[in-house]
Design a protein around this motif. Structure first.
Motif, PDB file in Angstrom:
ATOM      1  N   GLN A 140       0.837  -1.209   0.000  1.00 11.56           N
ATOM      2  CA  GLN A 140       0.000   0.000   0.000  1.00 11.56           C
ATOM      3  C   GLN A 140       0.873   1.261   0.000  1.00 11.56           C
ATOM      4  O   GLN A 140       0.549   2.255  -0.636  1.00 11.56           O
ATOM      5  N   GLN A 141       2.003   1.184   0.717  1.00 11.74           N
ATOM      6  CA  GLN A 141       2.917   2.329   0.715  1.00 11.74           C
ATOM      7  C   GLN A 141       3.491   2.529  -0.688  1.00 11.74           C
ATOM      8  O   GLN A 141       3.606   3.651  -1.172  1.00 11.74           O
ATOM      9  N   MET A 142       3.830   1.422  -1.346  1.00  8.58           N
ATOM     10  CA  MET A 142       4.341   1.500  -2.721  1.00  8.58           C
ATOM     11  C   MET A 142       3.282   2.120  -3.630  1.00  8.58           C
ATOM     12  O   MET A 142       3.588   2.944  -4.492  1.00  8.58           O
ATOM     13  N   LEU A 143       2.027   1.720  -3.426  1.00 12.44           N
ATOM     14  CA  LEU A 143       0.938   2.244  -4.251  1.00 12.44           C
ATOM     15  C   LEU A 143       0.745   3.747  -3.990  1.00 12.44           C
ATOM     16  O   LEU A 143       0.572   4.531  -4.932  1.00 12.44           O
ATOM     17  N   ALA A 144       0.812   4.136  -2.721  1.00 12.66           N
ATOM     18  CA  ALA A 144       0.624   5.556  -2.385  1.00 12.66           C
ATOM     19  C   ALA A 144       1.727   6.408  -3.018  1.00 12.66           C
ATOM     20  O   ALA A 144       1.472   7.488  -3.564  1.00 12.66           O
ATOM     21  N   ILE A 145       2.962   5.896  -2.964  1.00 15.22           N
ATOM     22  CA  ILE A 145       4.086   6.627  -3.572  1.00 15.22           C
ATOM     23  C   ILE A 145       3.909   6.667  -5.088  1.00 15.22           C
ATOM     24  O   ILE A 145       4.093   7.709  -5.724  1.00 15.22           O
ATOM     25  N   PRO A 161       6.974   7.335   5.605  1.00 14.81           N
ATOM     26  CA  PRO A 161       6.770   6.158   4.764  1.00 14.81           C
ATOM     27  C   PRO A 161       7.140   4.843   5.451  1.00 14.81           C
ATOM     28  O   PRO A 161       6.669   3.790   5.042  1.00 14.81           O
ATOM     29  N   SER A 162       7.951   4.895   6.513  1.00 14.72           N
ATOM     30  CA  SER A 162       8.381   3.650   7.156  1.00 14.72           C
ATOM     31  C   SER A 162       7.400   3.153   8.212  1.00 14.72           C
ATOM     32  O   SER A 162       7.550   2.045   8.732  1.00 14.72           O
ATOM     33  N   LEU A 163       6.386   3.961   8.507  1.00 16.83           N
ATOM     34  CA  LEU A 163       5.477   3.643   9.613  1.00 16.83           C
ATOM     35  C   LEU A 163       4.833   2.261   9.467  1.00 16.83           C
ATOM     36  O   LEU A 163       4.154   1.981   8.483  1.00 16.83           O
ATOM     37  N   ALA A 166       8.008  -3.543   8.008  1.00 13.63           N
ATOM     38  CA  ALA A 166       9.173  -4.342   8.407  1.00 13.63           C
ATOM     39  C   ALA A 166      10.432  -3.666   7.879  1.00 13.63           C
ATOM     40  O   ALA A 166      10.394  -3.029   6.817  1.00 13.63           O
ATOM     41  N   PRO A 167      11.550  -3.777   8.641  1.00 11.73           N
ATOM     42  CA  PRO A 167      12.789  -3.086   8.237  1.00 11.73           C
ATOM     43  C   PRO A 167      13.211  -3.357   6.793  1.00 11.73           C
ATOM     44  O   PRO A 167      13.661  -2.436   6.104  1.00 11.73           O
ATOM     45  N   ILE A 168      13.030  -4.562   6.323  1.00 13.31           N
ATOM     46  CA  ILE A 168      13.486  -4.893   4.964  1.00 13.31           C
ATOM     47  C   ILE A 168      12.642  -4.167   3.907  1.00 13.31           C
ATOM     48  O   ILE A 168      13.153  -3.713   2.885  1.00 13.31           O
ATOM     49  N   ILE A 169      11.357  -4.018   4.202  1.00 14.50           N
ATOM     50  CA  ILE A 169      10.456  -3.292   3.282  1.00 14.50           C
ATOM     51  C   ILE A 169      10.792  -1.801   3.326  1.00 14.50           C
ATOM     52  O   ILE A 169      10.840  -1.118   2.297  1.00 14.50           O
TER      53      ILE A 169
END
Ligand code: ATP
Length: 235
Positions: A140-145, A161-163, A166-169
Protein backbone atom coordinates in the motif's frame (compact mmCIF):
# COMPACT_ATOMS: atom_id res chain seq x y z
CA UNK A 1 12.50 25.90 -4.75
CA UNK A 2 10.63 26.09 -1.46
CA UNK A 3 11.05 28.93 0.98
CA UNK A 4 9.27 28.80 4.31
CA UNK A 5 9.50 31.91 6.46
CA UNK A 6 8.29 32.35 10.06
CA UNK A 7 5.32 30.08 9.61
CA UNK A 8 2.99 29.58 12.56
CA UNK A 9 0.09 27.15 12.55
CA UNK A 10 -2.59 26.78 15.20
CA UNK A 11 -5.27 24.18 15.88
CA UNK A 12 -7.70 26.40 17.79
CA UNK A 13 -5.66 27.61 20.76
CA UNK A 14 -2.93 25.00 20.34
CA UNK A 15 0.14 26.32 18.58
CA UNK A 16 1.54 23.45 16.51
CA UNK A 17 4.18 25.38 14.52
CA UNK A 18 6.26 28.12 16.11
CA UNK A 19 7.87 30.45 13.64
CA UNK A 20 9.44 27.86 11.42
CA UNK A 21 11.73 28.75 8.52
CA UNK A 22 13.12 26.20 6.08
CA UNK A 23 14.56 26.10 2.57
CA UNK A 24 14.49 23.32 0.03
CA UNK A 25 16.65 23.57 -3.09
CA UNK A 26 15.66 21.97 -6.35
CA UNK A 27 16.88 18.36 -6.63
CA UNK A 28 17.51 17.88 -2.92
CA UNK A 29 16.31 15.28 -0.49
CA UNK A 30 15.40 17.07 2.72
CA UNK A 31 14.31 15.33 5.87
CA UNK A 32 12.43 16.65 8.86
CA UNK A 33 12.91 14.52 11.95
CA UNK A 34 11.48 14.82 15.44
CA UNK A 35 9.61 13.00 18.17
CA UNK A 36 5.95 12.08 18.14
CA UNK A 37 3.78 15.19 18.19
CA UNK A 38 6.65 17.58 17.37
CA UNK A 39 4.69 19.06 14.45
CA UNK A 40 6.15 17.22 11.45
CA UNK A 41 2.83 16.22 9.90
CA UNK A 42 1.46 19.69 10.56
CA UNK A 43 4.41 21.13 8.62
CA UNK A 44 3.56 18.97 5.61
CA UNK A 45 -0.13 19.73 5.83
CA UNK A 46 0.59 23.44 6.06
CA UNK A 47 2.85 23.22 3.00
CA UNK A 48 0.23 21.57 0.85
CA UNK A 49 -2.58 23.83 2.02
CA UNK A 50 -4.59 21.27 3.98
CA UNK A 51 -4.08 23.23 7.21
CA UNK A 52 -3.80 27.03 6.88
CA UNK A 53 -0.74 28.88 8.19
CA UNK A 54 -1.80 31.52 10.70
CA UNK A 55 1.16 33.74 9.81
CA UNK A 56 4.39 33.66 7.82
CA UNK A 57 4.93 32.93 4.15
CA UNK A 58 5.51 29.92 1.93
CA UNK A 59 7.00 30.40 -1.52
CA UNK A 60 7.22 27.68 -4.14
CA UNK A 61 9.34 28.39 -7.22
CA UNK A 62 9.18 32.09 -6.49
CA UNK A 63 5.42 32.11 -6.09
CA UNK A 64 3.64 32.91 -2.86
CA UNK A 65 1.43 29.91 -2.07
CA UNK A 66 0.49 30.90 1.48
CA UNK A 67 -3.25 30.46 1.92
CA UNK A 68 -3.72 28.92 -1.53
CA UNK A 69 -6.30 26.09 -1.67
CA UNK A 70 -4.81 22.58 -1.61
CA UNK A 71 -5.96 21.68 -5.14
CA UNK A 72 -4.22 24.72 -6.60
CA UNK A 73 -1.02 23.90 -4.72
CA UNK A 74 -1.20 20.34 -6.07
CA UNK A 75 -1.64 21.70 -9.59
CA UNK A 76 1.60 23.67 -9.19
CA UNK A 77 3.45 20.38 -8.67
CA UNK A 78 3.46 19.60 -4.96
CA UNK A 79 2.24 16.10 -4.22
CA UNK A 80 1.81 14.53 -0.81
CA UNK A 81 1.91 10.93 0.39
CA UNK A 82 0.11 11.28 3.71
CA UNK A 83 0.83 9.34 6.87
CA UNK A 84 -0.97 6.00 6.89
CA UNK A 85 -0.90 5.81 3.07
CA UNK A 86 -4.60 6.59 2.46
CA UNK A 87 -5.01 4.79 -0.79
CA UNK A 88 -8.56 4.11 -1.99
CA UNK A 89 -9.19 0.61 -0.57
CA UNK A 90 -12.18 -0.26 -2.78
CA UNK A 91 -10.56 0.89 -6.02
CA UNK A 92 -8.18 -1.37 -7.87
CA UNK A 93 -4.45 -0.70 -7.99
CA UNK A 94 -4.88 0.59 -11.54
CA UNK A 95 -7.75 2.90 -10.55
CA UNK A 96 -5.69 4.23 -7.64
CA UNK A 97 -2.85 5.03 -10.04
CA UNK A 98 -5.27 6.70 -12.47
CA UNK A 99 -6.38 9.02 -9.65
CA UNK A 100 -2.85 10.41 -9.63
CA UNK A 101 -3.11 11.54 -13.23
CA UNK A 102 -6.38 13.44 -13.21
CA UNK A 103 -4.72 16.82 -13.65
CA UNK A 104 -2.56 15.64 -16.56
CA UNK A 105 -3.29 15.70 -20.25
CA UNK A 106 -0.03 14.28 -21.67
CA UNK A 107 -1.40 10.80 -22.41
CA UNK A 108 1.77 9.37 -23.97
CA UNK A 109 3.92 10.48 -21.08
CA UNK A 110 1.37 9.03 -18.62
CA UNK A 111 1.75 5.66 -20.33
CA UNK A 112 5.51 5.89 -20.02
CA UNK A 113 5.30 6.88 -16.35
CA UNK A 114 3.01 3.94 -15.68
CA UNK A 115 5.57 1.66 -17.29
CA UNK A 116 8.28 3.13 -15.07
CA UNK A 117 6.16 2.71 -11.95
CA UNK A 118 5.50 -0.94 -12.79
CA UNK A 119 9.19 -1.42 -13.41
CA UNK A 120 9.99 0.09 -10.01
CA UNK A 121 7.26 -1.90 -8.24
CA UNK A 122 6.59 -5.08 -10.27
CA UNK A 123 4.23 -6.29 -7.54
CA UNK A 124 1.84 -3.46 -8.45
CA UNK A 125 1.79 -4.62 -12.06
CA UNK A 126 0.96 -8.16 -10.92
CA UNK A 127 -1.83 -6.84 -8.73
CA UNK A 128 -3.17 -4.11 -10.97
CA UNK A 129 -6.73 -5.48 -10.93
CA UNK A 130 -6.78 -6.18 -7.21
CA UNK A 131 -8.50 -3.82 -4.73
CA UNK A 132 -6.03 -1.53 -2.98
CA UNK A 133 -7.31 -2.49 0.47
CA UNK A 134 -6.26 -6.10 -0.05
CA UNK A 135 -2.57 -5.21 -0.44
CA UNK A 136 -0.10 -5.60 2.42
CA UNK A 137 1.07 -2.50 4.31
CA UNK A 138 4.30 -2.30 2.32
CA UNK A 139 2.47 -2.71 -0.99
CA UNK A 140 0.00 0.00 0.00
CA UNK A 141 2.92 2.33 0.71
CA UNK A 142 4.34 1.50 -2.72
CA UNK A 143 0.94 2.24 -4.25
CA UNK A 144 0.62 5.56 -2.38
CA UNK A 145 4.09 6.63 -3.57
CA UNK A 146 3.33 5.47 -7.12
CA UNK A 147 0.06 7.37 -7.19
CA UNK A 148 1.94 10.51 -6.19
CA UNK A 149 4.58 9.88 -8.89
CA UNK A 150 1.82 9.54 -11.47
CA UNK A 151 0.90 13.16 -10.78
CA UNK A 152 4.47 14.02 -11.90
CA UNK A 153 5.27 16.28 -8.97
CA UNK A 154 8.16 18.69 -8.83
CA UNK A 155 8.17 18.36 -5.06
CA UNK A 156 7.15 15.12 -3.35
CA UNK A 157 6.15 15.28 0.32
CA UNK A 158 6.36 11.97 2.17
CA UNK A 159 4.93 11.56 5.67
CA UNK A 160 6.49 8.66 7.60
CA UNK A 161 6.77 6.16 4.76
CA UNK A 162 8.38 3.65 7.16
CA UNK A 163 5.48 3.64 9.61
CA UNK A 164 4.43 0.10 10.51
CA UNK A 165 6.66 -1.55 7.90
CA UNK A 166 9.17 -4.34 8.41
CA UNK A 167 12.79 -3.09 8.24
CA UNK A 168 13.49 -4.89 4.96
CA UNK A 169 10.46 -3.29 3.28
CA UNK A 170 11.41 0.11 4.68
CA UNK A 171 14.86 -0.28 3.14
CA UNK A 172 13.31 -1.03 -0.24
CA UNK A 173 11.02 1.97 0.00
CA UNK A 174 13.96 4.21 0.91
CA UNK A 175 15.97 2.91 -2.05
CA UNK A 176 13.05 3.74 -4.30
CA UNK A 177 12.81 7.25 -2.83
CA UNK A 178 16.46 7.76 -3.75
CA UNK A 179 15.78 6.43 -7.25
CA UNK A 180 12.82 8.78 -7.73
CA UNK A 181 15.06 11.66 -6.71
CA UNK A 182 17.88 10.65 -9.03
CA UNK A 183 15.99 9.40 -12.07
CA UNK A 184 12.96 11.67 -12.08
CA UNK A 185 14.84 14.64 -10.61
CA UNK A 186 12.00 14.98 -8.13
CA UNK A 187 12.77 17.07 -5.07
CA UNK A 188 11.90 15.17 -1.90
CA UNK A 189 10.68 16.41 1.49
CA UNK A 190 10.68 13.44 3.82
CA UNK A 191 9.16 13.43 7.30
CA UNK A 192 10.42 10.54 9.40
CA UNK A 193 10.64 9.18 12.89
CA UNK A 194 13.29 6.73 11.71
CA UNK A 195 16.01 9.37 12.00
CA UNK A 196 18.86 7.02 11.26
CA UNK A 197 17.58 5.95 7.83
CA UNK A 198 16.22 9.38 6.96
CA UNK A 199 19.49 11.19 7.71
CA UNK A 200 21.48 8.62 5.75
CA UNK A 201 19.26 9.22 2.74
CA UNK A 202 18.92 12.99 2.94
CA UNK A 203 21.23 15.71 1.68
CA UNK A 204 20.14 17.96 4.54
CA UNK A 205 17.97 17.63 7.59
CA UNK A 206 15.95 19.71 10.02
CA UNK A 207 15.24 18.73 13.61
CA UNK A 208 11.89 19.74 15.08
CA UNK A 209 11.04 19.93 18.77
CA UNK A 210 7.64 21.01 20.09
CA UNK A 211 6.76 22.95 16.98
CA UNK A 212 10.11 24.70 16.44
CA UNK A 213 13.15 23.96 14.28
CA UNK A 214 16.06 23.45 16.67
CA UNK A 215 18.85 22.23 14.37
CA UNK A 216 19.71 22.05 10.71
CA UNK A 217 22.74 20.64 8.90
CA UNK A 218 23.75 18.06 6.31
CA UNK A 219 22.39 14.58 6.90
CA UNK A 220 25.92 13.41 7.57
CA UNK A 221 26.65 16.06 10.21
CA UNK A 222 23.34 15.51 11.98
CA UNK A 223 24.04 11.78 12.12
CA UNK A 224 27.36 12.55 13.79
CA UNK A 225 25.92 15.11 16.21
CA UNK A 226 25.91 14.08 19.87
CA UNK A 227 22.57 15.80 20.51
CA UNK A 228 20.90 13.97 17.62
CA UNK A 229 22.50 10.66 18.57
CA UNK A 230 21.21 10.97 22.11
CA UNK A 231 17.70 12.17 21.30
CA UNK A 232 16.88 10.36 18.06
CA UNK A 233 19.31 7.54 17.41
CA UNK A 234 19.03 5.84 20.80
CA UNK A 235 22.79 6.05 21.46
P1 ATP B 1 3.38 12.20 14.65
O1 ATP B 1 4.67 11.61 14.24
O2 ATP B 1 2.81 11.58 15.88
O3 ATP B 1 2.40 12.36 13.54
P2 ATP B 1 4.07 14.95 14.34
O4 ATP B 1 5.43 15.42 14.63
O5 ATP B 1 3.70 14.73 12.93
O6 ATP B 1 3.76 13.66 15.16
P3 ATP B 1 1.74 16.60 14.45
O7 ATP B 1 0.82 15.49 14.10
O8 ATP B 1 2.04 17.62 13.45
O9 ATP B 1 3.10 16.00 15.00
O10 ATP B 1 1.17 17.31 15.76
C1 ATP B 1 1.72 18.49 16.33
C2 ATP B 1 0.88 18.94 17.52
O11 ATP B 1 -0.40 19.40 17.07
C3 ATP B 1 0.59 17.84 18.54
O12 ATP B 1 0.64 18.42 19.82
C4 ATP B 1 -0.79 17.39 18.20
O13 ATP B 1 -1.45 16.89 19.33
C5 ATP B 1 -1.44 18.66 17.69
N1 ATP B 1 -2.48 18.36 16.68
C6 ATP B 1 -2.30 17.70 15.52
N2 ATP B 1 -3.44 17.65 14.80
C7 ATP B 1 -4.37 18.30 15.54
C8 ATP B 1 -5.76 18.60 15.35
N3 ATP B 1 -6.41 18.22 14.25
N4 ATP B 1 -6.39 19.30 16.33
C9 ATP B 1 -5.72 19.69 17.44
N5 ATP B 1 -4.42 19.45 17.66
C10 ATP B 1 -3.74 18.77 16.74
Amino acid sequence: MLKIRNVQTYYGNIQALKNISMDVQEGEIITLIGANGAGKSTTLMTLCGVVPATSGTIEFQGRNITGMPADQIAALGISQVPEGRRIFPYLTVMENLDMGTFLRKDKDQIKQDLKNVFQMFPILADRRNQQGGTLSGGEQQMLAISRAIMSKPKLLLLDEPSLGLAPIITKRIFNIIKKINQEYKTTIFLVEQNANLALKLADRGYVMEIGAITMTDTGENLLASEAVKKAYLGM
